[in-house]
Design a protein around this motif. Structure first.
Motif, PDB file in Angstrom:
ATOM      1  N   TRP A 162      64.098  22.615  52.836  1.00  0.00           N
ATOM      2  CA  TRP A 162      63.481  21.293  52.718  1.00  0.00           C
ATOM      3  C   TRP A 162      62.988  20.826  54.076  1.00  0.00           C
ATOM      4  CZ3 TRP A 162      66.332  17.420  49.029  1.00  0.00           C
ATOM      5  CH2 TRP A 162      66.526  18.047  47.772  1.00  0.00           C
ATOM      6  N   PHE A 202      59.629  13.935  45.823  1.00  0.00           N
ATOM      7  CA  PHE A 202      60.212  15.269  45.677  1.00  0.00           C
ATOM      8  C   PHE A 202      61.735  15.176  45.545  1.00  0.00           C
ATOM      9  CE2 PHE A 202      62.329  18.730  48.094  1.00  0.00           C
ATOM     10  CZ  PHE A 202      62.166  19.745  47.161  1.00  0.00           C
ATOM     11  N   LEU A 212      55.802  21.515  48.216  1.00  0.00           N
ATOM     12  CA  LEU A 212      57.174  20.994  48.184  1.00  0.00           C
ATOM     13  C   LEU A 212      57.927  21.427  46.931  1.00  0.00           C
ATOM     14  CD1 LEU A 212      56.636  17.359  49.531  1.00  0.00           C
ATOM     15  CD2 LEU A 212      57.898  19.198  50.671  1.00  0.00           C
ATOM     16  N   THR A 213      57.218  21.565  45.805  1.00  0.00           N
ATOM     17  CA  THR A 213      57.913  21.935  44.571  1.00  0.00           C
ATOM     18  C   THR A 213      58.454  23.363  44.627  1.00  0.00           C
ATOM     19  OG1 THR A 213      55.917  22.751  43.430  1.00  0.00           O
ATOM     20  CG2 THR A 213      56.456  20.406  43.193  1.00  0.00           C
ATOM     21  N   MET A 252      54.737  14.083  41.173  1.00  0.00           N
ATOM     22  CA  MET A 252      54.934  13.591  42.527  1.00  0.00           C
ATOM     23  C   MET A 252      53.712  12.828  43.002  1.00  0.00           C
ATOM     24  SD  MET A 252      56.756  16.886  44.220  1.00  0.00           S
ATOM     25  CE  MET A 252      56.386  16.323  45.874  1.00  0.00           C
TER      26      MET A 252
END
Length: 268
Positions: free
Chosen positions: A127, A230, A109-110, A188
């Protein structure tokens, strides 16, 4: 590893693996977390059927096993005991595979497109894609864990000690081979660990009591905790992009879980 999965699931019986093979195979699968994440999320070459051979790119080579074969083998090794936690509780191959997938998901996700000036309120397509992939992976992983509970092969699943089971602190050297994740991903994990572990435990308990909700609220909440962390890090908490990503993760969680159940064939 691709050949091993193929042999173990030659007759669709990859979920019945000899006890002495469960722990070593579980540890080995952790080293392939990037590949298993791609297969479970449907982003691997040839997915979901898979390919006959690996994708060869030197150090970037990857296995391309079929999704259902992988799911059955992951289930087959899941209740193998690979070590003990800080309070002496058993740590299973499932615990370690789950935590590795969670760490990889956070790092994955990063690398999404950042919410730049003026973009925080918009739908960011990248996303949605990544949230969809993460949701599908954890729907599948929760199905494996619930299957353990339903088969009564690991009575500890429904009684996890919050973060001690799924939190990263208790795993010590069990996942030292897993690639190092960056600070944003670690933050996260820190933020999501407590809610994640509570939600996962709640889902397993609900399954054991045959009270699973139709929309898989507990498991979706666990996935949302990672998406929320996130979005907060992006300064986009509560934005359209954030809410859209949550929706994508929810739908894919349900899809991934139902598909996993069809591979395991144990759901009543």
């Amino acid at each position: 590893m691709q050949q091993t999965i193929s042999i173990l699931d030659a007759d669709g019986k990859g979920d019945t693996i000899a006890d002495n093979l469960k722990a070593p195979l579980g540890r080995a699968l952790v080293d392939y977390t990037a590949d298993t994440h791609a297969i479970l999320s449907g982003t691997s070459p040839g997915s979901p059927v898979g390919q006959d051979g690996i994708t060869a790119h030197g150090d970037e080579s990857s296995i391309t096993s079929g999704k259902h074969s992988l799911l059955r083998v992951m289930r087959g090794v899941a209740d193998g005991e690979v070590g003990t936690g800080p309070t002496g509780q058993p740590i299973t191959a499932y615990d370690v595979m789950y935590e590795s997938e969670r760490r990889y998901a956070a790092d994955y996700l990063t690398h999404a497109k950042p919410a730049g000036p003026g973009e925080a309120g918009n739908v960011v397509g990248d996303w949605d894609n990544r949230a969809r992939h993460v949701g599908e992976v954890f729907g599948a992983m929760n199905a494996i864990g619930s299957d353990i509970t339903l088969d009564d092969r690991d009575t500890k699943i429904g009684n996890m000690n919050d973060a001690a089971r799924y939190g990263y602190h208790g795993f010590g050297g069990l996942i030292t081979q897993f690639p190092v994740i960056g600070d944003p991903a670690q933050r996260m994990i820190d933020a999501a660990t407590y809610e994640w572990s509570k939600d996962v435990a709640a889902e397993h308990e609900a399954m054991a009591l045959k009270k699973e909700s139709t929309d898989a609220a507990a498991g979706v909440g666990a996935t949302n905790s990672l998406i929320d962390s996130f979005a907060t890090g992006q300064g986009a908490n509560g934005s359209v992009a954030h809410e859209h990503a949550r929706g994508e993760a929810k739908q894919s969680y349900i899809t991934g879980r139902e598909d996993a159940y069809s591979a395991l064939r144990t759901r009543k």
